[in-house]
Design a protein around this motif. Structure first.
Motif, PDB file in Angstrom:
ATOM      1  N   ALA A 135     -12.007   7.340  67.686  1.00 21.90           N
ATOM      2  CA  ALA A 135     -11.811   8.100  67.537  1.00 21.90           C
ATOM      3  C   ALA A 135     -13.352   8.273  66.124  1.00 21.90           C
ATOM      4  N   GLY A 136     -14.023   9.252  66.038  1.00 23.99           N
ATOM      5  CA  GLY A 136     -14.707   9.403  65.135  1.00 23.99           C
ATOM      6  C   GLY A 136     -14.813   9.780  64.024  1.00 23.99           C
ATOM      7  N   SER A 137     -15.291  10.402  63.047  1.00 23.00           N
ATOM      8  CA  SER A 137     -15.112  10.835  61.914  1.00 23.00           C
ATOM      9  C   SER A 137     -14.357  12.653  62.277  1.00 23.00           C
ATOM     10  N   SER A 138     -14.804  12.552  63.288  1.00 23.19           N
ATOM     11  CA  SER A 138     -14.839  14.285  63.740  1.00 23.19           C
ATOM     12  C   SER A 138     -12.672  14.086  63.797  1.00 23.19           C
ATOM     13  N   ASP A 139     -12.416  12.953  64.210  1.00 26.36           N
ATOM     14  CA  ASP A 139     -11.206  13.094  64.555  1.00 26.36           C
ATOM     15  C   ASP A 139      -9.875  12.052  63.824  1.00 26.36           C
ATOM     16  N   VAL A 140     -10.191  12.287  62.632  1.00 24.59           N
ATOM     17  CA  VAL A 140      -9.523  11.000  61.821  1.00 24.59           C
ATOM     18  C   VAL A 140      -9.532  12.741  60.648  1.00 24.59           C
ATOM     19  N   SER A 141      -8.176  12.081  60.352  1.00 23.60           N
ATOM     20  CA  SER A 141      -7.171  12.959  58.739  1.00 23.60           C
ATOM     21  C   SER A 141      -6.488  12.448  57.990  1.00 23.60           C
ATOM     22  N   LEU A 142      -6.183  12.349  56.712  1.00 21.50           N
ATOM     23  CA  LEU A 142      -5.316  11.923  56.214  1.00 21.50           C
ATOM     24  C   LEU A 142      -5.277  13.371  55.307  1.00 21.50           C
ATOM     25  N   GLY A 143      -3.723  12.663  55.015  1.00 22.60           N
ATOM     26  CA  GLY A 143      -2.679  14.272  54.937  1.00 22.60           C
ATOM     27  C   GLY A 143      -2.837  15.189  55.776  1.00 22.60           C
ATOM     28  N   GLY A 144      -3.120  15.849  57.141  1.00 28.07           N
ATOM     29  CA  GLY A 144      -2.755  16.078  57.657  1.00 28.07           C
ATOM     30  C   GLY A 144      -4.630  17.292  57.505  1.00 28.07           C
ATOM     31  N   ALA A 145      -5.203  16.953  56.808  1.00 27.23           N
ATOM     32  CA  ALA A 145      -6.695  17.875  56.303  1.00 27.23           C
ATOM     33  C   ALA A 145      -8.222  16.344  56.837  1.00 27.23           C
ATOM     34  N   ALA A 146      -8.982  16.945  56.650  1.00 25.93           N
ATOM     35  CA  ALA A 146     -10.368  16.105  56.894  1.00 25.93           C
ATOM     36  C   ALA A 146     -10.992  16.509  55.136  1.00 25.93           C
ATOM     37  N   ILE A 147     -12.053  15.046  55.161  1.00 26.26           N
ATOM     38  CA  ILE A 147     -12.607  15.282  53.686  1.00 26.26           C
ATOM     39  C   ILE A 147     -13.563  16.424  53.965  1.00 26.26           C
ATOM     40  N   LYS A 148     -13.809  17.067  53.457  1.00 25.98           N
ATOM     41  CA  LYS A 148     -15.459  18.433  54.002  1.00 25.98           C
ATOM     42  C   LYS A 148     -16.852  17.782  53.276  1.00 25.98           C
ATOM     43  N   PRO A 149     -18.000  18.313  53.867  1.00 26.37           N
ATOM     44  CA  PRO A 149     -19.156  17.343  53.331  1.00 26.37           C
ATOM     45  C   PRO A 149     -19.372  17.611  51.923  1.00 26.37           C
ATOM     46  N   ASP A 150     -19.042  18.805  51.473  1.00 28.70           N
ATOM     47  CA  ASP A 150     -18.678  19.095  50.319  1.00 28.70           C
ATOM     48  C   ASP A 150     -18.109  18.356  49.153  1.00 28.70           C
ATOM     49  N   GLY A 151     -17.437  17.261  49.709  1.00 30.57           N
ATOM     50  CA  GLY A 151     -16.564  16.483  49.136  1.00 30.57           C
ATOM     51  C   GLY A 151     -15.051  16.824  48.735  1.00 30.57           C
ATOM     52  N   ASP A 152     -14.581  18.035  49.087  1.00 32.50           N
ATOM     53  CA  ASP A 152     -13.539  18.659  49.053  1.00 32.50           C
ATOM     54  C   ASP A 152     -12.470  18.625  50.048  1.00 32.50           C
TER      55      ASP A 152
END
Length: 287
Positions: free
Chosen positions: A235-252
């Protein structure tokens, strides 16, 4: 200090290619008609990243570093490291396998006395020829930064690495499919990092029992998972999550810890189920 790319070059024929004649946009294009770089197979390379054979490579490098500082007040660190050198391997260095590998790699070196690891990264990397950086932690996007899977592994390391390292004994068979590391913070919080490398067809949830040598301070255990869609190590970046969420482009990042049910804890033990190709940090206070 030491540089380390434990899985070697990303390309099988780099010694046969005059890299100064390669196009800077694509390392597999040669504007002068000569040999081009041939990458290693990504699927086999992902397996290599999660193989227990990697530890013998780490140990060889560690031996030299440890001997160099023995009897001195000096520490050692890896000042440049990543998976495959020559800007990384597409489909491996930028896959979810790199998240599990990077998390384990960081913990292994800390457990063996390293002062730190500096991952080589950037939008483009290379010497005579500049190439897209496949092993990047994050790369520039049109909205900020795309955090690659390796960055997710580093984030989970940060969540589980505060405090003094604790000794861990893993009794699973085979041991290398499940890795565990633990730390103890000043506030008596134990953080146990679990990495389940089992993956692919037939892989199922792995039950894990964490037994401590101190009593738990109440039923306060929490867990946070690192995972990829369908447990796919490709899997690539778009299919990975941590704590059920992605790390957004602004770092959020809005990832959440989950409280484990009381039934999962006893006086000195915690039980969790680890999905295939997943990692987690369990936090609990002790008396």
């Amino acid at each position: 200090t030491q540089h380390s790319y434990p899985f070697g070059c990303a390309y099988r024929n780099y010694k046969e290619v005059d890299i100064t004649k390669l196009d800077s946009v694509d390392a597999t294009t040669n504007k002068n008609g000569g040999p081009v770089l041939i990458p290693f197979d990504p699927a086999a390379s992902r397996e290599k990243m999660l193989s227990p054979k990697a530890y013998s490579d780490y140990a060889d490098i560690h031996k030299g570093l440890a001997e160099a500082v023995t009897g001195t007040s000096l520490s050692f660190r890896l000042t440049e490291a990543n998976s495959f050198w020559f800007s990384g391997l597409k489909g491996a260095s930028d896959s979810y396998a790199s998240a599990l590998w990077g998390l384990d790699y960081l913990h292994w070196w800390v457990a063996h006395g390293a002062a730190g690891v500096n991952f080589h990264t950037g939008d483009r990397t290379g010497g005579s020829v500049s190439m897209p950086c496949r092993y990047a932690v994050f790369v520039t996007s049109n909205r900020g930064y795309e955090v690659r899977p390796l960055g997710y592994g580093m984030k989970l390391f940060e969540l589980g690495s505060h405090g003094a390292a604790l000794p861990v004994i893993v009794s699973s068979k085979p041991e290398q499919d499940l890795k565990a590391y633990a730390t103890l913070a000043d506030d008596q919080t134990v953080a146990v990092t679990l990495i389940n490398k089992m993956h692919g067809a037939g892989a199922t949830n792995t039950p894990v029992r964490i037994k401590l040598d101190r009593s738990l301070a109440g039923s306060n255990a929490k867990i946070i998972f690192l995972s990829a869609k369908n447990g796919d190590i490709a899997a690539g970046s778009s299919d990975v999550s941590l704590g059920g969420a992605a790390i957004k482009p602004d770092g959020d990042w809005k990832g959440k810890w989950t409280s484990l049910p009381e039934a999962a804890s006893s006086d000195d033990a915690i039980s969790v189920a680890m999905p295939p190709a997943s990692a987690a940090v369990v936090r609990v206070r002790i008396r």
